[in-house]
Design a protein around this motif. Structure first.
Motif, PDB file in Angstrom:
ATOM      1  N   PHE A  98       0.780  -1.345   0.199  1.00  0.00           N
ATOM      2  CA  PHE A  98       0.447   0.072  -0.396  1.00  0.00           C
ATOM      3  C   PHE A  98       0.808   1.275  -0.215  1.00  0.00           C
ATOM      4  CE2 PHE A  98      -2.675   3.227   1.918  1.00  0.00           C
ATOM      5  CZ  PHE A  98      -3.684   3.433   1.447  1.00  0.00           C
ATOM      6  N   TYR A  99       2.044   1.249   1.040  1.00  0.00           N
ATOM      7  CA  TYR A  99       2.674   1.950   1.063  1.00  0.00           C
ATOM      8  C   TYR A  99       3.461   2.065  -0.008  1.00  0.00           C
ATOM      9  CZ  TYR A  99       0.122   4.774   4.690  1.00  0.00           C
ATOM     10  OH  TYR A  99      -1.000   5.338   5.972  1.00  0.00           O
ATOM     11  N   ASP A 100       4.775   0.614  -0.023  1.00  0.00           N
ATOM     12  CA  ASP A 100       5.261   0.943  -1.045  1.00  0.00           C
ATOM     13  C   ASP A 100       6.818   1.072  -0.569  1.00  0.00           C
ATOM     14  OD1 ASP A 100       4.530  -1.766  -2.512  1.00  0.00           O
ATOM     15  OD2 ASP A 100       3.922   0.212  -4.115  1.00  0.00           O
ATOM     16  N   ASN A 101       7.090   1.370   1.014  1.00  0.00           N
ATOM     17  CA  ASN A 101       7.640   2.322   0.934  1.00  0.00           C
ATOM     18  C   ASN A 101       9.689   2.170   1.426  1.00  0.00           C
ATOM     19  OD1 ASN A 101       6.024   4.267   2.295  1.00  0.00           O
ATOM     20  ND2 ASN A 101       6.646   4.287   4.146  1.00  0.00           N
ATOM     21  N   SER A 102       9.564   0.201   0.890  1.00  0.00           N
ATOM     22  CA  SER A 102      10.423  -0.238   0.300  1.00  0.00           C
ATOM     23  C   SER A 102      10.333  -0.692  -0.910  1.00  0.00           C
ATOM     24  CB  SER A 102      11.637  -1.307   1.284  1.00  0.00           C
ATOM     25  OG  SER A 102      12.162  -0.526   2.203  1.00  0.00           O
ATOM     26  N   PRO A 103      11.397  -1.181  -1.997  1.00  0.00           N
ATOM     27  CA  PRO A 103      11.220  -2.304  -2.685  1.00  0.00           C
ATOM     28  C   PRO A 103      10.678  -3.368  -2.617  1.00  0.00           C
ATOM     29  CG  PRO A 103      13.343  -0.750  -3.763  1.00  0.00           C
ATOM     30  CD  PRO A 103      12.381  -0.484  -1.912  1.00  0.00           C
ATOM     31  N   ARG A 104       9.234  -3.978  -3.625  1.00  0.00           N
ATOM     32  CA  ARG A 104       8.750  -4.938  -3.275  1.00  0.00           C
ATOM     33  C   ARG A 104       9.494  -5.858  -3.104  1.00  0.00           C
ATOM     34  NH1 ARG A 104       2.613  -4.842  -6.159  1.00  0.00           N
ATOM     35  NH2 ARG A 104       2.971  -2.223  -5.318  1.00  0.00           N
ATOM     36  N   GLU A 105      11.048  -6.205  -3.975  1.00  0.00           N
ATOM     37  CA  GLU A 105      11.763  -6.602  -3.776  1.00  0.00           C
ATOM     38  C   GLU A 105      12.306  -7.512  -2.762  1.00  0.00           C
ATOM     39  OE1 GLU A 105      14.901  -7.890  -6.903  1.00  0.00           O
ATOM     40  OE2 GLU A 105      12.565  -7.766  -8.643  1.00  0.00           O
ATOM     41  N   GLN A 106      12.789  -6.222  -2.271  1.00  0.00           N
ATOM     42  CA  GLN A 106      13.432  -5.919  -0.260  1.00  0.00           C
ATOM     43  C   GLN A 106      12.384  -5.941   0.380  1.00  0.00           C
ATOM     44  OE1 GLN A 106      15.028  -2.597  -1.083  1.00  0.00           O
ATOM     45  NE2 GLN A 106      17.509  -3.525  -0.498  1.00  0.00           N
ATOM     46  N   GLN A 107      11.718  -6.033   0.421  1.00  0.00           N
ATOM     47  CA  GLN A 107      10.277  -6.819   1.737  1.00  0.00           C
ATOM     48  C   GLN A 107       9.968  -7.994   1.494  1.00  0.00           C
ATOM     49  OE1 GLN A 107       6.805  -4.083   1.521  1.00  0.00           O
ATOM     50  NE2 GLN A 107       7.120  -3.147   0.226  1.00  0.00           N
ATOM     51  N   GLN A 108      10.562  -8.395   0.665  1.00  0.00           N
ATOM     52  CA  GLN A 108      10.000  -9.541   0.362  1.00  0.00           C
ATOM     53  C   GLN A 108      11.467 -10.915   1.047  1.00  0.00           C
ATOM     54  OE1 GLN A 108       8.697 -11.412  -3.507  1.00  0.00           O
ATOM     55  NE2 GLN A 108       7.281  -9.649  -3.742  1.00  0.00           N
ATOM     56  N   GLU A 109      12.806 -10.447   0.781  1.00  0.00           N
ATOM     57  CA  GLU A 109      14.266 -10.799   1.379  1.00  0.00           C
ATOM     58  C   GLU A 109      13.667 -10.654   2.379  1.00  0.00           C
ATOM     59  OE1 GLU A 109      16.344 -12.624  -0.394  1.00  0.00           O
ATOM     60  OE2 GLU A 109      17.574 -12.491   1.298  1.00  0.00           O
ATOM     61  N   MET A 110      13.402  -9.514   2.771  1.00  0.00           N
ATOM     62  CA  MET A 110      13.977  -9.434   4.168  1.00  0.00           C
ATOM     63  C   MET A 110      12.226 -10.384   4.636  1.00  0.00           C
ATOM     64  SD  MET A 110      16.572  -7.418   5.161  1.00  0.00           S
ATOM     65  CE  MET A 110      15.915  -6.763   6.611  1.00  0.00           C
ATOM     66  N   PHE A 111      11.134 -10.340   4.296  1.00  0.00           N
ATOM     67  CA  PHE A 111      10.438 -11.468   4.786  1.00  0.00           C
ATOM     68  C   PHE A 111      11.158 -12.743   5.048  1.00  0.00           C
ATOM     69  CE2 PHE A 111       5.539 -12.564   4.464  1.00  0.00           C
ATOM     70  CZ  PHE A 111       5.786 -12.624   5.748  1.00  0.00           C
ATOM     71  N   ARG A 112      11.431 -13.184   4.061  1.00  0.00           N
ATOM     72  CA  ARG A 112      12.546 -14.711   3.931  1.00  0.00           C
ATOM     73  C   ARG A 112      13.223 -14.756   4.938  1.00  0.00           C
ATOM     74  NH1 ARG A 112      10.684 -17.484  -0.853  1.00  0.00           N
ATOM     75  NH2 ARG A 112      10.174 -16.048  -2.508  1.00  0.00           N
ATOM     76  N   ARG A 113      14.301 -14.103   5.253  1.00  0.00           N
ATOM     77  CA  ARG A 113      15.564 -14.181   6.025  1.00  0.00           C
ATOM     78  C   ARG A 113      14.751 -13.819   7.172  1.00  0.00           C
ATOM     79  NH1 ARG A 113      19.009  -9.731   3.922  1.00  0.00           N
ATOM     80  NH2 ARG A 113      19.551  -9.648   1.850  1.00  0.00           N
ATOM     81  N   HIS A 114      13.503 -13.153   7.690  1.00  0.00           N
ATOM     82  CA  HIS A 114      13.154 -13.062   9.299  1.00  0.00           C
ATOM     83  C   HIS A 114      12.285 -14.635   9.688  1.00  0.00           C
ATOM     84  CE1 HIS A 114      13.738  -8.938   9.141  1.00  0.00           C
ATOM     85  NE2 HIS A 114      12.870  -8.910  10.709  1.00  0.00           N
ATOM     86  N   ILE A 115      11.700 -15.139   8.812  1.00  0.00           N
ATOM     87  CA  ILE A 115      10.465 -16.791   8.518  1.00  0.00           C
ATOM     88  C   ILE A 115      11.801 -17.629   9.100  1.00  0.00           C
ATOM     89  CG2 ILE A 115       9.781 -18.087   7.511  1.00  0.00           C
ATOM     90  CD1 ILE A 115       7.950 -15.995   5.637  1.00  0.00           C
ATOM     91  N   ARG A 116      12.499 -17.013   8.266  1.00  0.00           N
ATOM     92  CA  ARG A 116      14.258 -17.974   8.412  1.00  0.00           C
ATOM     93  C   ARG A 116      14.056 -18.561  10.048  1.00  0.00           C
ATOM     94  NH1 ARG A 116      16.712 -16.994   2.441  1.00  0.00           N
ATOM     95  NH2 ARG A 116      15.284 -18.579   1.611  1.00  0.00           N
ATOM     96  N   ALA A 117      14.665 -17.227  10.330  1.00  0.00           N
ATOM     97  CA  ALA A 117      15.519 -16.973  11.898  1.00  0.00           C
ATOM     98  C   ALA A 117      14.336 -17.290  12.805  1.00  0.00           C
ATOM     99  CB  ALA A 117      15.390 -15.265  11.776  1.00  0.00           C
TER     100      ALA A 117
END
Ligand code: ZN
Ligand code: ZN
Length: 261
Positions: A98-117
């Motif tokens: 909705f806000y797209d404050n960060s590029p979507r690809e970067q949001q997805q990559e960070m989401f993956r890292r958090h899930i793995r942690a």
């Protein structure tokens, strides 16, 4: 007793009277507060609040808004910092298109890292999602190791289909003051369908004050208004709703300390 499963006590909004806000929450019957991290680089500030109080725990994570700013945060960093005894969950993480404050690809990559942690730490993940339903569910499926991942969709405001899919994944759903808003009929219908053993309540304070406090700065003590509406939707007493959602909180966030009577 009620639990505020998602608030931001270290935000500057509370700085002048943080102690009074916490005291008012206790007086209103809030037995535990989970204060949520939005920047890993500011973890020290949030953990300080949790360390000072037995009835406050904290999370660890980068909000999707800050995914770009904190793109240097690795899964290994999260696993290392997540060992702190006050950390009970990983997030808030997720996708905000909705806000797209960060590029979507970067949001997805960070989401993956958090899930793995979260999987490595055996902790639930706290998911923020807005206008990104399909990608949120897809990433939870791809990274979730076949249902081993646990977590909560916080401040739920998505579609009934999203609620169904999250429940199917074994996730909990947390409702904020939005469920009290006049125009939130569809959300109230969804809340009615969420089983009582999968429901949490939150304020997301300082944001989203429930009616009748709407428009003001929100604080944990206002959670009673949201809990009241949810109790009404499920046709149960305020006490039962409070008891059930508190039980859910402590069974999901297993590292959080329930209050001793
Ligand atoms: Zn959020
Ligand atoms: Zn939040």
């Amino acid at each position: 007793m009620l639990v505020d499963s998602h608030c931001h006590l270290e935000f500057p909004d509370f700085a002048p009277e943080q102690a009074a806000v916490i005291e008012r929450a206790r007086e209103a019957g809030i037995g535990h507060m989970l204060t949520i991290s939005t920047r890993v680089h500011r973890f020290a500030e949030i953990v300080r609040v949790a360390e000072a109080h037995n009835d406050i725990s904290c999370s660890l994570g980068t909000h999707p808004h800050s995914a770009e700013e904190e793109s240097d945060v690795t899964t290994a960093n999260l696993i290392a910092l997540g060992q702190h005894p006050k950390v009970v969950g990983i997030g808030e993480t997720g996708l905000d298109y909705f806000y797209d404050n960060s590029p979507r690809e970067q949001q997805q990559e960070m989401f993956r890292r958090h899930i793995r942690a979260a999987l490595e730490l055996d902790m639930p993940v706290i998911v923020h999602t807005r206008d990104a339903e399909d990608d949120t569910i897809r990433l939870l499926r791809e990274e979730g190791q076949g249902g081993r991942l646990t977590g909560v969709i916080h401040c739920f405001s998505s579609s009934p289909r999203m609620a169904e899919e999250a429940l199917e994944l074994g996730f909990h759903i947390s409702f904020s003051g939005i469920v009290t808003f006049k125009k939130a009929d569809e959300l109230r219908e969804t809340a009615r369908t969420v089983p009582l053993d999968r429901m949490l309540v939150e304020t997301d304070a300082p944001f989203l004050a429930p009616i009748p406090k709407r428009g003001k700065r929100n604080e944990p003590s206002y959670i009673v208004h949201t809990a009241n509406v949810l109790a009404g939707l499920h046709d149960i007493s305020f006490e039962t709703l409070s008891h059930r959602t508190s039980e859910n909180f402590f069974s999901l966030f297993r590292r959080a300390q329930p209050p001793t009577q």
